[in-house]
Design a protein around this motif. Structure first.
Motif, PDB file in Angstrom:
ATOM      1  N   ILE A 102       5.743  54.097 -43.834  1.00  0.00           N
ATOM      2  CA  ILE A 102       6.969  54.608 -43.220  1.00  0.00           C
ATOM      3  C   ILE A 102       7.643  55.512 -44.241  1.00  0.00           C
ATOM      4  O   ILE A 102       8.131  55.057 -45.273  1.00  0.00           O
ATOM      5  N   VAL A 103       7.665  56.785 -43.978  1.00  0.00           N
ATOM      6  CA  VAL A 103       8.255  57.755 -44.892  1.00  0.00           C
ATOM      7  C   VAL A 103       9.515  58.326 -44.261  1.00  0.00           C
ATOM      8  O   VAL A 103       9.668  58.338 -43.043  1.00  0.00           O
ATOM      9  N   GLY A 104      10.411  58.803 -45.114  1.00  0.00           N
ATOM     10  CA  GLY A 104      11.594  59.487 -44.616  1.00  0.00           C
ATOM     11  C   GLY A 104      12.838  58.648 -44.501  1.00  0.00           C
ATOM     12  O   GLY A 104      13.836  59.106 -43.949  1.00  0.00           O
ATOM     13  N   GLN A 105      12.809  57.398 -44.998  1.00  0.00           N
ATOM     14  CA  GLN A 105      14.019  56.594 -44.947  1.00  0.00           C
ATOM     15  C   GLN A 105      15.042  57.151 -45.929  1.00  0.00           C
ATOM     16  O   GLN A 105      14.699  57.588 -47.023  1.00  0.00           O
ATOM     17  N   CYS A 106      16.320  57.110 -45.518  1.00  0.00           N
ATOM     18  CA  CYS A 106      17.361  57.674 -46.370  1.00  0.00           C
ATOM     19  C   CYS A 106      17.616  56.770 -47.570  1.00  0.00           C
ATOM     20  O   CYS A 106      17.191  55.611 -47.615  1.00  0.00           O
ATOM     21  N   CYS A 107      18.334  57.307 -48.539  1.00  0.00           N
ATOM     22  CA  CYS A 107      18.507  56.652 -49.830  1.00  0.00           C
ATOM     23  C   CYS A 107      19.318  55.368 -49.678  1.00  0.00           C
ATOM     24  O   CYS A 107      20.417  55.369 -49.109  1.00  0.00           O
ATOM     25  N   GLN A 108      18.794  54.278 -50.211  1.00  0.00           N
ATOM     26  CA  GLN A 108      19.486  52.996 -50.123  1.00  0.00           C
ATOM     27  C   GLN A 108      20.713  52.957 -51.016  1.00  0.00           C
ATOM     28  O   GLN A 108      21.689  52.260 -50.722  1.00  0.00           O
ATOM     29  N   GLN A 109      20.698  53.727 -52.086  1.00  0.00           N
ATOM     30  CA  GLN A 109      21.833  53.698 -53.013  1.00  0.00           C
ATOM     31  C   GLN A 109      22.974  54.591 -52.546  1.00  0.00           C
ATOM     32  O   GLN A 109      24.138  54.184 -52.566  1.00  0.00           O
TER      33      GLN A 109
ATOM     34  N   ILE B 117       4.400  67.299 -39.488  1.00  0.00           N
ATOM     35  CA  ILE B 117       5.853  67.388 -39.575  1.00  0.00           C
ATOM     36  C   ILE B 117       6.445  65.987 -39.502  1.00  0.00           C
ATOM     37  O   ILE B 117       6.147  65.226 -38.569  1.00  0.00           O
ATOM     38  N   HIS B 118       7.261  65.652 -40.492  1.00  0.00           N
ATOM     39  CA  HIS B 118       8.008  64.396 -40.516  1.00  0.00           C
ATOM     40  C   HIS B 118       9.498  64.726 -40.498  1.00  0.00           C
ATOM     41  O   HIS B 118       9.985  65.464 -41.361  1.00  0.00           O
ATOM     42  N   LEU B 119      10.223  64.189 -39.544  1.00  0.00           N
ATOM     43  CA  LEU B 119      11.674  64.305 -39.522  1.00  0.00           C
ATOM     44  C   LEU B 119      12.256  63.004 -40.038  1.00  0.00           C
ATOM     45  O   LEU B 119      12.055  61.948 -39.440  1.00  0.00           O
ATOM     46  N   ALA B 120      12.953  63.073 -41.151  1.00  0.00           N
ATOM     47  CA  ALA B 120      13.404  61.870 -41.843  1.00  0.00           C
ATOM     48  C   ALA B 120      14.601  61.256 -41.124  1.00  0.00           C
ATOM     49  O   ALA B 120      15.141  61.793 -40.150  1.00  0.00           O
ATOM     50  N   GLN B 121      14.996  60.115 -41.614  1.00  0.00           N
ATOM     51  CA  GLN B 121      16.104  59.364 -41.025  1.00  0.00           C
ATOM     52  C   GLN B 121      17.425  60.099 -41.235  1.00  0.00           C
ATOM     53  O   GLN B 121      17.729  60.540 -42.338  1.00  0.00           O
ATOM     54  N   PRO B 122      18.249  60.244 -40.186  1.00  0.00           N
ATOM     55  CA  PRO B 122      19.553  60.919 -40.363  1.00  0.00           C
ATOM     56  C   PRO B 122      20.481  60.094 -41.243  1.00  0.00           C
ATOM     57  O   PRO B 122      20.475  58.863 -41.193  1.00  0.00           O
ATOM     58  N   PHE B 123      21.284  60.770 -42.048  1.00  0.00           N
ATOM     59  CA  PHE B 123      22.285  60.071 -42.847  1.00  0.00           C
ATOM     60  C   PHE B 123      23.555  60.903 -42.917  1.00  0.00           C
ATOM     61  O   PHE B 123      23.546  62.131 -42.775  1.00  0.00           O
ATOM     62  N   SER B 124      24.654  60.214 -43.118  1.00  0.00           N
ATOM     63  CA  SER B 124      25.979  60.831 -43.076  1.00  0.00           C
ATOM     64  C   SER B 124      26.264  61.569 -44.378  1.00  0.00           C
ATOM     65  O   SER B 124      26.154  60.997 -45.467  1.00  0.00           O
ATOM     66  N   LEU B 125      26.648  62.833 -44.267  1.00  0.00           N
ATOM     67  CA  LEU B 125      27.042  63.600 -45.453  1.00  0.00           C
ATOM     68  C   LEU B 125      28.364  63.093 -46.008  1.00  0.00           C
ATOM     69  O   LEU B 125      28.557  63.028 -47.222  1.00  0.00           O
ATOM     70  N   LYS B 126      29.272  62.717 -45.119  1.00  0.00           N
ATOM     71  CA  LYS B 126      30.571  62.229 -45.569  1.00  0.00           C
ATOM     72  C   LYS B 126      30.422  60.923 -46.337  1.00  0.00           C
ATOM     73  O   LYS B 126      31.084  60.697 -47.348  1.00  0.00           O
ATOM     74  N   GLU B 127      29.536  60.056 -45.866  1.00  0.00           N
ATOM     75  CA  GLU B 127      29.294  58.797 -46.590  1.00  0.00           C
ATOM     76  C   GLU B 127      28.717  59.069 -47.964  1.00  0.00           C
ATOM     77  O   GLU B 127      29.039  58.383 -48.940  1.00  0.00           O
TER      78      GLU B 127
ATOM     79  N   HIS C 192      20.442  53.131 -38.624  1.00  0.00           N
ATOM     80  CA  HIS C 192      19.281  53.663 -37.893  1.00  0.00           C
ATOM     81  C   HIS C 192      17.995  52.908 -38.231  1.00  0.00           C
ATOM     82  O   HIS C 192      16.915  53.366 -37.852  1.00  0.00           O
ATOM     83  N   TYR C 193      18.104  51.767 -38.903  1.00  0.00           N
ATOM     84  CA  TYR C 193      16.889  51.102 -39.370  1.00  0.00           C
ATOM     85  C   TYR C 193      16.026  50.620 -38.202  1.00  0.00           C
ATOM     86  O   TYR C 193      14.804  50.782 -38.214  1.00  0.00           O
TER      87      TYR C 193
ATOM     88  N   PRO D  98      23.735  53.592 -47.869  1.00  0.00           N
ATOM     89  CA  PRO D  98      23.257  52.310 -47.327  1.00  0.00           C
ATOM     90  C   PRO D  98      23.706  52.074 -45.886  1.00  0.00           C
ATOM     91  O   PRO D  98      22.985  51.436 -45.112  1.00  0.00           O
ATOM     92  N   ASP D  99      24.885  52.568 -45.507  1.00  0.00           N
ATOM     93  CA  ASP D  99      25.354  52.370 -44.128  1.00  0.00           C
ATOM     94  C   ASP D  99      24.480  53.115 -43.142  1.00  0.00           C
ATOM     95  O   ASP D  99      24.151  52.592 -42.066  1.00  0.00           O
ATOM     96  N   SER D 100      24.106  54.338 -43.466  1.00  0.00           N
ATOM     97  CA  SER D 100      23.215  55.100 -42.584  1.00  0.00           C
ATOM     98  C   SER D 100      21.841  54.462 -42.508  1.00  0.00           C
ATOM     99  O   SER D 100      21.192  54.470 -41.444  1.00  0.00           O
TER     100      SER D 100
END
Length: 791
Positions: free
Chosen positions: A40-47, A351-361, A56-57, A50-52
């Protein structure tokens, strides 16, 4: 070539069923596949987010039954109709049935003129009409009207979508997308999230592929930032009706456009209006030139001003078997399209589209910290000039990753805001590169460039491909190929054939594969091998640190069988002597100094340099190159208890932690493993960074001939000419001659304080700083970099 993972749970068609004229029949075992599912590739950064990650997990990569889909494979099952006629026009029916989100222009230009940002620039412009009425403002920015009025027409989008699918069907064998990732994107779209897709620029086709994939999966087609100037009015009018934001006709490049006073405020206001309309955006970033980061900085500024509540960033990883050339001028484009009529499709795109994450977070929570960012010259100059034996702790600040243009904005961002924008851009470059799959041509190119420069037999290549594939899968890296080993290697060699010499001896069924020693072939191999280098970056940094330690030992006279003091690539004479003991603290210090020289995208920005250096040394222990050697003492190093009997713990508030942080303060030692494969493995890893380090070495010699400052537009071409001349004299190492490597080297030397930028009326000039105008200091810099080159 078809890959079945344990009973057909995931079926991945990765290559067209075709054979070239050259064929052989070697019985080899299939490529090993670890586990039941693909990584599973493309997960957003845990550090940082973490909320994002938790949000979407459950919807990201958790549905293995979906697998991969070739968007070029359209039949009657993708339509609502059946029959003989449907099977012949199924692509047209499929495109007509895809959901399109129209984007009318309406009063967008008036709203953009009314923004405070545009008004301030117009008020400060002496050429602006007096009175400041809306009609006068509209007339002033009339040259930007085509850009502001860019729209998405459903009719044009469907027609262009059908034409692009037919064109790609003649260019690529297949375009594979991971359907598991679309579940999270559909949910984010239904929730009303504003999506911004970020990719690393490789080809002009990148943005076209992203738009086509989203269009075929009923997601909103994004407005695309086009970095290439297109002069033809016919082509510009079509692109502006399918959401492509072009450069002004008066600007040849993005840098030229940024120098216009009105460009930055107008496009920032345009982005604000597009996000207010709920539109998606597609932005490309470049790790070498730094272009693209300014668009992310504008979006973050809009969120800070509360003009936009928040956006969701989606890193996109695009992997090519071979990157095809595409022309932007109509005449060349038509000739290229005509050549497709008798050309067979070749190459796969993954093509892999990674997990969305919040820029504001990411930036508002404070988790993405930039307080430890320091100029590179503060980190390394004391070591280079022999004023200190240890480099300073801190993160390297990459100033050129976010180009500064004083003419674009009336108010300069603060120092911390600039560093935060640079950190976000570096994080997205790393995230987009991390979710790229390794294609078969990437794997074979890295072997031919880093391990078998003088050629190898087919059986040896098959053995190394199987080994390297297993190493990639162990590192949780997705691969974009499958099938039997001989099919994978044969397919890769067919794509790389123009850059290879294949010698088939009649009495021998095992042909010899030799890479062509030319500039074009070597640059192609280097471009293909970059994703493998990214995967093994920890091991490569650790191996170069070991090489630097051996270089230091050889210089001290301990061993007479080491290489000479040269960065020119002379072959090692005699046998290599590995019976030495390496101190952990010194080895980690060498790795720490080297990681400061790495270009953006290789190292995770949210990880401290110290932790990265420790992990680099640990990775060599895990892969068997280094063996820990314990020094005799009362309490062993592996004993967790101090002599006083108290157990120590790492601080809980430290964000940058790794498994190596639990080590005792007492340093241990390492010995290099003695199996026969160890030297080859060590040199294979060292070669991954040798090309980038050699560019820095050759650039320092170029400074010897630089007597006066040169314009930035002339500096890089002259440097590239010097690099090519140096490589031609040695008849090798052409991977150090690319324009991208030259850009990265110039940026590193600017950060290091070797080159200085002088802004004049004629543009930006680059010259040598007074400190490095001394030949002695340039020689010290050359020796510091060349210590990491084993040959």
């Amino acid at each position: 070539m078809v890959q079945h993972l344990n009973g057909g749970i995931t079926r991945d068609v990765v290559g067209p069923q075709k054979r070239s004229a050259l064929s052989w029949s070697l019985k080899m075992t299939p490529v090993p596949v670890l586990g039941k599912f693909r990584p599973i590739v493309g997960q957003c950064c845990q550090q940082c987010t973490p909320d994002s990650l938790s949000r979407h997990y459950k919807n990201f990569g958790q549905s293995p039954s979906l697998g991969f889909h070739n968007i070029l494979c359209v039949d009657e099952t993708h339509t609502r109709y059946r029959g003989w006629l449907v099977r012949r026009i199924c692509c047209m029916l499929f495109v007509s049935g895809c959901k399109v989100y129209p984007s009318p222009v309406n009063t967008r230009q008036e709203r953009a003129c009314e923004s405070n940002r545009v008004r301030e620039v117009l008020a400060a412009d002496p050429k602006a009409p007096e009175g400041g009425d809306s009609q006068g403002q509209l007339k002033t920015i009339s040259s930007f009207s085509p850009i502001i009025n860019t729209c998405i027409s459903p009719v044009f989008l469907r027609c262009v979508g059908w034409a692009v699918m037919k064109m790609f069907d003649s260019v690529f064998g297949s375009i594979q997308v991971n359907l598991n990732h679309f579940v999270a994107l559909h949910r984010a779209s239904e929730e009303g999230s504003l999506l911004v897709y970020v990719y690393v620029r490789q080809s002009i086709m990148d943005s076209v592929l992203i738009s086509l994939v989203l269009f075929c999966n009923n997601l909103r087609v994004p407005y695309t930032i086009c970095p290439v100037q297109i002069y033809n009015s016919f082509l510009r009018s079509i692109l502006q009706k399918i959401g492509v934001i072009l450069l002004p006709p008066s600007a040849a490049t993005e840098q030229d456009a940024e120098m216009d006073n009105l460009y930055a405020p107008v496009v920032t206001s345009l982005i604000r209006e597009l996000l207010h309309e709920g539109q998606a955006l597609s932005v490309g970033v470049s790790a070498e030139s730094g272009q693209g980061g300014q668009w992310l900085a504008r979006i973050r500024q809009l969120i800070k001003e509360e003009s936009v509540p928040d956006i969701s960033l989606v890193p996109v990883g695009i992997s090519y078997d071979c990157v095809p050339e595409m022309h932007t001028q109509v005449g060349c484009l038509f000739r290229w399209l005509l050549s497709l009529l008798w050309r067979k499709p070749e190459g796969i795109v993954r093509i892999h589209l990674a997990q969305p994450f919040s820029l504001k977070e990411m930036y508002a929570s404070g988790r993405c910290r930039v307080v430890e960012w320091r100029p590179l010259q503060d980190l390394l100059l004391p070591v280079i000039l022999n004023e200190s034996t240890e480099s300073e702790f801190g993160q390297r600040k990459i100033s050129w990753l976010l180009p500064s243009h004083s003419a674009s904005e009336t108010t300069e961002p603060t120092h911390q805001e600039t560093e935060l924008s640079i950190a976000i851009a570096a994080h997205l470059i790393f995230s987009a590169t991390s979710c790229m799959a390794v294609m078969s041509t990437n794997l074979l190119s890295s072997l031919l460039l880093y391990r078998h420069r003088k050629g190898a037999s087919m059986s040896v290549l098959c053995r190394d491909v199987a080994w390297l594939t297993e190493e990639l899968l162990f590192r949780n890296k997705d691969v974009g190929f499958g099938g039997s080993l001989t099919e994978v290697v044969h397919y890769s060699l067919a794509l790389l054939a123009p850059h290879l010499i294949i010698a088939a001896v009649p009495l021998r069924q095992d042909p010899l594969i030799v890479p062509r020693p030319t500039l074009a072939a070597t640059l192609h191999f280097d471009l293909q091998a970059q994703i493998v280098t990214h995967t093994f970056i920890l091991e490569a940094v650790g191996a170069c640190a070991v090489s630097a330690m051996l270089y230091e030992i050889a210089g001290s006279g301990v061993s007479s069988k080491m290489r000479p003091d040269s960065a020119d690539g002379d072959e090692v004479k005699g046998d290599m002597e590995f019976d030495v003991v390496l101190c952990q603290s010194e080895l980690t210090e060498k790795a720490l100094q080297l990681c400061h020289l790495l270009p953006p995208g290789f190292r995770p920005p949210c990880q401290s340099s110290q932790s990265f250096a420790l992990d680099a040394i640990d990775s060599l222990v895990r892969c068997g190159i280094l063996i820990m050697e314990e020094v005799q003492r009362d309490n062993p190093i592996c004993d967790f208890w101090r002599r006083e009997g108290a157990l120590t713990w790492t601080p809980t508030d430290e964000l940058y932690q790794s498994d190596s942080d639990c080590e005792e303060e007492d340093s241990c030692s390492y010995k290099i493993s003695q199996p026969n494969h160890c030297p080859d493995m060590l040199f294979f890893l060292c070669n991954m960074l040798a090309g980038r380090l050699r560019v820095l070495c050759w650039t320092t010699t170029f400074l010897d001939h630089l007597h006066t400052p040169l314009p930035e537009a002339h500096f890089v071409p002259q440097l590239c000419f010097h690099l090519c001349e140096t490589a031609n004299k040695k008849k090798q190492y052409y991977e150090s001659c690319s324009q991208e490597a030259a850009h990265a080297a110039v940026g590193t030397l600017i950060d290091l304080g070797v080159l200085m930028e002088e802004r004049c009326e004629g543009g930006v000039f680059l010259g040598v700083t007074p400190l490095f105008q001394l030949a002695e200091n340039r020689q010290k810099l050359h020796c510091f970099i060349s210590q990491y080159l084993y040959n």
